[in-house]
Design a protein around this motif. Structure first.
Motif, PDB file in Angstrom:
ATOM      1  N   SER A 252      -1.071   5.954   3.608  1.00 25.90           N
ATOM      2  CA  SER A 252      -2.213   5.801   4.489  1.00 25.90           C
ATOM      3  C   SER A 252      -3.303   6.790   4.055  1.00 25.90           C
ATOM      4  N   ALA A 253      -4.488   6.626   4.591  1.00 24.56           N
ATOM      5  CA  ALA A 253      -5.592   7.506   4.224  1.00 24.56           C
ATOM      6  C   ALA A 253      -5.304   8.946   4.633  1.00 24.56           C
ATOM      7  N   TRP A 254      -4.695   9.145   5.799  1.00 24.50           N
ATOM      8  CA  TRP A 254      -4.384  10.498   6.252  1.00 24.50           C
ATOM      9  C   TRP A 254      -3.320  11.133   5.369  1.00 24.50           C
TER      10      TRP A 254
ATOM     11  N   ALA B 169      -4.961  12.100   2.081  1.00 22.80           N
ATOM     12  CA  ALA B 169      -5.831  13.260   2.251  1.00 22.80           C
ATOM     13  C   ALA B 169      -5.007  14.539   2.366  1.00 22.80           C
TER      14      ALA B 169
ATOM     15  N   THR C  11       0.856  -1.185   0.000  1.00 25.14           N
ATOM     16  CA  THR C  11       0.000   0.000   0.000  1.00 25.14           C
ATOM     17  C   THR C  11       0.886   1.226   0.000  1.00 25.14           C
TER      18      THR C  11
END
Length: 132
Positions: free
Chosen positions: A118-120, A123, A115
């Motif tokens: 991360s999502a943060w 964003a 991956t």
């Protein structure tokens, strides 16, 4: 205009300061270029060594040598822990569909994709790179 200020300047000292400054700046630039060239050679030799090591591993036979009297053994793919048999079957079926019926293939390994962010992290990048 009063040029008496320039008459009191010691031009030999001024010239020597300028000359020493230029020599120091160019000497540091040359040293930085040499360091960059040295690091480039070190990293290229490291990548060549790791590339030759992986080629040696690739040259190793993937299938065991079979004698005519021995029954044919099925070579199972090297599957990373956490990947279910259904996922491996689906990947194999998708490859078979793409390859066509007349082209044989062998699935050697199945690994999870790394991956990226991360999502943060994603964003934050989206927030900071959004056009005005």
């Amino acid at each position: 205009m009063d040029f008496s200020y320039f008459a009191n300047i010691d031009w030999t000292q001024t010239g020597s300061v300028v000359l020493v400054g230029l020599v120091v700046v160019f000497a540091v630039l040359i040293i930085l270029v040499l360091i960059c060239m040295l690091l480039g050679k070190i990293f290229s030799s490291i990548s060549k060594n790791s590339g030759s090591a992986s080629k040696k591993e690739e040259k190793a036979p993937a299938k065991p040598v079979q004698t005519p009297s021995a029954p044919k053994q099925e070579v199972l793919p090297n599957v990373e822990a956490g990947v279910s048999e259904e996922v491996v079957a689906a990947i194999t079926a998708a490859i078979a569909c793409m390859m066509g019926p007349d082209k044989p293939f062998a699935l050697r390994s199945v690994k999870r994709a790394k991956t990226g962010r991360s999502a943060w992290n994603a964003a934050g990048i989206a927030e900071n790179t959004r056009p005005f």
